[in-house]
Structure formats: structure tokens, C-alpha cells
Write a protein that holds these residues in place. Structure first.
Motif, mmCIF file in Angstrom:
data_model
loop_
_atom_site.group_PDB
_atom_site.id
_atom_site.type_symbol
_atom_site.label_atom_id
_atom_site.label_comp_id
_atom_site.label_asym_id
_atom_site.label_seq_id
_atom_site.Cartn_x
_atom_site.Cartn_y
_atom_site.Cartn_z
ATOM 1 N N VAL A 90 -8.617 96.451 46.265
ATOM 2 C CA VAL A 90 -7.563 96.278 47.284
ATOM 3 C C VAL A 90 -7.705 94.902 47.934
ATOM 4 O O VAL A 90 -6.716 94.198 48.162
ATOM 5 N N ALA A 91 -8.953 94.505 48.216
ATOM 6 C CA ALA A 91 -9.191 93.194 48.831
ATOM 7 C C ALA A 91 -8.699 92.066 47.916
ATOM 8 O O ALA A 91 -8.124 91.075 48.389
ATOM 9 N N PRO A 127 -18.757 89.147 45.106
ATOM 10 C CA PRO A 127 -17.836 90.279 45.276
ATOM 11 C C PRO A 127 -18.397 91.628 44.850
ATOM 12 O O PRO A 127 -17.814 92.654 45.162
ATOM 13 N N THR A 128 -19.531 91.634 44.137
ATOM 14 C CA THR A 128 -20.074 92.911 43.661
ATOM 15 C C THR A 128 -21.417 93.262 44.290
ATOM 16 O O THR A 128 -22.025 94.264 43.935
ATOM 17 N N SER A 129 -21.885 92.454 45.253
ATOM 18 C CA SER A 129 -23.255 92.666 45.748
ATOM 19 C C SER A 129 -23.406 93.965 46.536
ATOM 20 O O SER A 129 -24.506 94.493 46.661
ATOM 21 N N ALA A 130 -22.295 94.516 47.057
ATOM 22 C CA ALA A 130 -22.378 95.764 47.824
ATOM 23 C C ALA A 130 -22.085 96.991 46.962
ATOM 24 O O ALA A 130 -21.980 98.103 47.477
ATOM 25 N N PHE A 144 -15.587 93.573 51.707
ATOM 26 C CA PHE A 144 -14.181 93.998 51.601
ATOM 27 C C PHE A 144 -13.310 93.568 52.782
ATOM 28 O O PHE A 144 -12.209 93.084 52.589
ATOM 29 N N ASN A 145 -13.770 93.818 54.037
ATOM 30 C CA ASN A 145 -13.035 93.375 55.233
ATOM 31 C C ASN A 145 -11.584 93.868 55.295
ATOM 32 O O ASN A 145 -10.694 93.152 55.736
ATOM 33 N N LEU A 146 -11.342 95.100 54.843
ATOM 34 C CA LEU A 146 -9.998 95.678 54.960
ATOM 35 C C LEU A 146 -9.769 96.177 56.379
ATOM 36 O O LEU A 146 -10.719 96.470 57.107
ATOM 37 N N PHE A 147 -8.493 96.277 56.768
ATOM 38 C CA PHE A 147 -8.174 96.871 58.067
ATOM 39 C C PHE A 147 -8.313 98.390 57.943
ATOM 40 O O PHE A 147 -7.554 99.024 57.198
ATOM 41 N N PRO A 148 -9.252 99.010 58.655
ATOM 42 C CA PRO A 148 -9.522 100.439 58.449
ATOM 43 C C PRO A 148 -8.365 101.346 58.841
ATOM 44 O O PRO A 148 -8.214 102.440 58.309
ATOM 45 N N HIS A 149 -7.515 100.889 59.797
ATOM 46 C CA HIS A 149 -6.423 101.730 60.311
ATOM 47 C C HIS A 149 -5.107 101.489 59.561
ATOM 48 O O HIS A 149 -4.079 102.040 59.935
ATOM 49 N N PRO A 162 -8.805 102.904 53.732
ATOM 50 C CA PRO A 162 -10.042 102.378 53.151
ATOM 51 C C PRO A 162 -11.208 103.374 53.128
ATOM 52 O O PRO A 162 -11.953 103.422 52.139
ATOM 53 N N CYS A 163 -11.335 104.203 54.179
ATOM 54 C CA CYS A 163 -12.455 105.150 54.232
ATOM 55 C C CYS A 163 -12.371 106.221 53.145
ATOM 56 O O CYS A 163 -13.358 106.915 52.863
ATOM 57 N N GLN A 164 -11.188 106.351 52.534
ATOM 58 C CA GLN A 164 -10.997 107.360 51.480
ATOM 59 C C GLN A 164 -11.225 106.786 50.077
ATOM 60 O O GLN A 164 -11.056 107.487 49.085
ATOM 61 N N LEU A 165 -11.613 105.510 50.004
ATOM 62 C CA LEU A 165 -11.769 104.826 48.717
ATOM 63 C C LEU A 165 -13.237 104.566 48.405
ATOM 64 O O LEU A 165 -14.060 104.423 49.309
ATOM 65 N N SER A 166 -13.548 104.461 47.114
ATOM 66 C CA SER A 166 -14.880 104.006 46.706
ATOM 67 C C SER A 166 -15.002 102.511 47.015
ATOM 68 O O SER A 166 -13.998 101.821 47.254
#
Length: 252
Positions: free
Chosen positions: A156-157, A174-177, A97-102, A145-149
């Protein structure tokens, strides 16, 4: 033609990972890359998106050269400013995913179009809200991001990549995790993009998905393209023994 890669060579030390790989991707085409772990699939994507430097070969986006081969047979990249422009031709969706956590979901999607492409904030916000509708995430716009499945994070990514209006989207497993239920959410979105004729290259272990959605399937092993063709040919009547063996193992 959106992407052309010719004679790509890549080694890590003495380990040759990509050996004379050539492929092209046309506008509106969905290309799935399958193969065993360690076959070079993800490295090929990382080379196509300049996250790894190739040792030899050529890469072109929309006919424009990003990498050429010099007189010594070595890869030569265009200058930094040109490369930055080239990077706007593609989006990349990672396994993790590599989203910005903040940043909130909305800010994750809006950040690059505003700061990299210098587009007006109001315009970007309107487009980001449309993308959230498309991803069925309108109610999560202000979540972090921490509040999402995992499935929501991956959607989102995908929205973040689409916000840059790329000519081509790359997906690296994209689905391996994700667990099977969340995998379905993400594959549904990719399937929808395929129906909309988004140009995509998808490295995947999801064989039924690759068969159903792709225009072309590439089977890699040992750093080479062993076989490629339309999905029914590759999955239904593969010509190479190595392809047959791989698919047999997958179906057990």
C-alpha cells in the motif's frame, strides 16, 4: 538525469555522517545502496528527500537546483514554495510503512493526489484502483492498515508513493521490518517496477535482490562511497578490500 547530488556533507554535532558524497541517477535506472549499519545510507536518502538538511553540497532534480552552495561554502535551499514543487518529483517508501491508521487503504492512496496535487477525485480513484490491481490488493481497498500484514502494508505504501506520479522512487530498507515470506512479496513488486523502467534508489540489505535488479550498486562505509559499479563487478569482482570484507561477512 533525474537526480544529481554533488559534494554532500552532513554532520550531527561533531559526528560527520556524509563526507563529500556525489552521485547521479539517470531516468529508468535502478541504483541499490548497500553497506553496513551506520554507513550513512539512510541519511543520504533523507538528505535527497529534504527530511534532513545538508551542511554543504548541491542537489538537483531534473536539472533544477533544489540546494546550492553559497559563497561561504554552506548549503542554500530554494524557497518553501519551490521546495514543495520539488518534492513532487520523488516518492519515498519507509521501513515502517507510515500509513495513516485511520484511513482505509483506498483513502491512503488517494489522499495526497487530491489534496496536494489538487487532481479530480474521479481520476485519482480510477488510478488508485489500477494501482491496487498492480499490488494484488483489490480485495483490501476498504480495509484499514491494522487489518493488513506487513507485506500488504508495504505494498500500500508503494502504491501511495506511485499515486503521486513521481519521477523517482526512494526505498529505505523496504523489507527490514518483514519476515522472509513477506519480504518476497515486496521485492516482487519492486522487481516489476524495475522491469517497467521506474527510476529507483533502493537502500537494501537484500544482496541477491540488489545483484539481480540493479543497474548500478553503490557500497558505502563510514559516510563515503567506497565503491560503485554494475552489479556483477561490485558483487563478483570488487576492487576495494573493504567491499570484499563486507560481502564476505554477508555470505557467511
Amino acid at each position: 538525469m533525474v537526480l544529481e547530488m554533488k559534494g554532500i556533507e552532513k554532520a550531527f554535532g561533531n559526528l560527520s555522517v556524509l563526507k563529500d558524497i556525489s552521485l547521479q541517477v539517470d531516468s529508468g535506472e535502478v541504483v541499490s545502496i548497500i553497506g553496513p549499519s551506520g554507513s550513512g545510507k539512510s541519511t543520504l536518502l533523507r538528505c535527497a528527500t529534504f527530511l534532513e538538511r545538508i551542511d554543504a553540497g548541491e542537489i538537483r532534480y531534473l536539472g533544477e537546483p533544489a540546494v546550492t552552495t553559497n559563497g561561504q561554502g554552506e548549503a542554500e535551499y530554494v524557497g518553501a514554495a519551490e521546495l514543495r514543487k520539488m518534492k513532487q518529483h520523488f516518492g519515498l517508501v519507509f521501513q515502517q510503512f507510515n500509513l495513516f491508521p485511520h484511513y482505509s487503504v483506498l483513502k491512503n492512496i488517494m489522499d495526497a493526489p487530491i489534496h496536494v496535487q489538487k487532481r479530480p477525485k474521479e481520476e485519482v480513484r480510477a488510478e488508485a484502483e489500477e494501482l491496487l490491481k498492480k499490488m494484488d490488493l483489490v480485495k483490501r481497498a476498504e480495509a484499514y492498515p491494522c487489518q493488513l500484514s506487513g507485506g500488504q502494508q508495504q505494498r500500500v505504501a508503494i502504491a501511495r508513493a506511485l499515486a503521486m506520479k513521481p519521477s523517482i522512487l526512494f526505498f529505505d530498507e523496504p523489507t527490514s521490518a518483514l519476515d522472509p515470506e513477506l519480504t518476497g512479496e515486496v521485492l516482487k513488486v519492486i522487481r516489476q517496477l524495475a522491469e517497467e523502467k521506474m527510476t529507483m534508489v533502493v537502500v537494501t540489505h537484500e544482496m541477491p535482490f540488489a545483484r539481480a535488479v540493479s543497474n548500478r550498486v553503490i557500497f558505502m562505509d563510514g559516510g563515503v562511497i567506497v565503491e560503485q559499479g554494475d552489479p556483477e563487478q561490485v558483487f563478483g569482482a570488487p576492487e576495494q578490500e573493504r567491499t570484499k570484507q563486507f560481502l564476505r561477512n554477508y555470505q557467511q
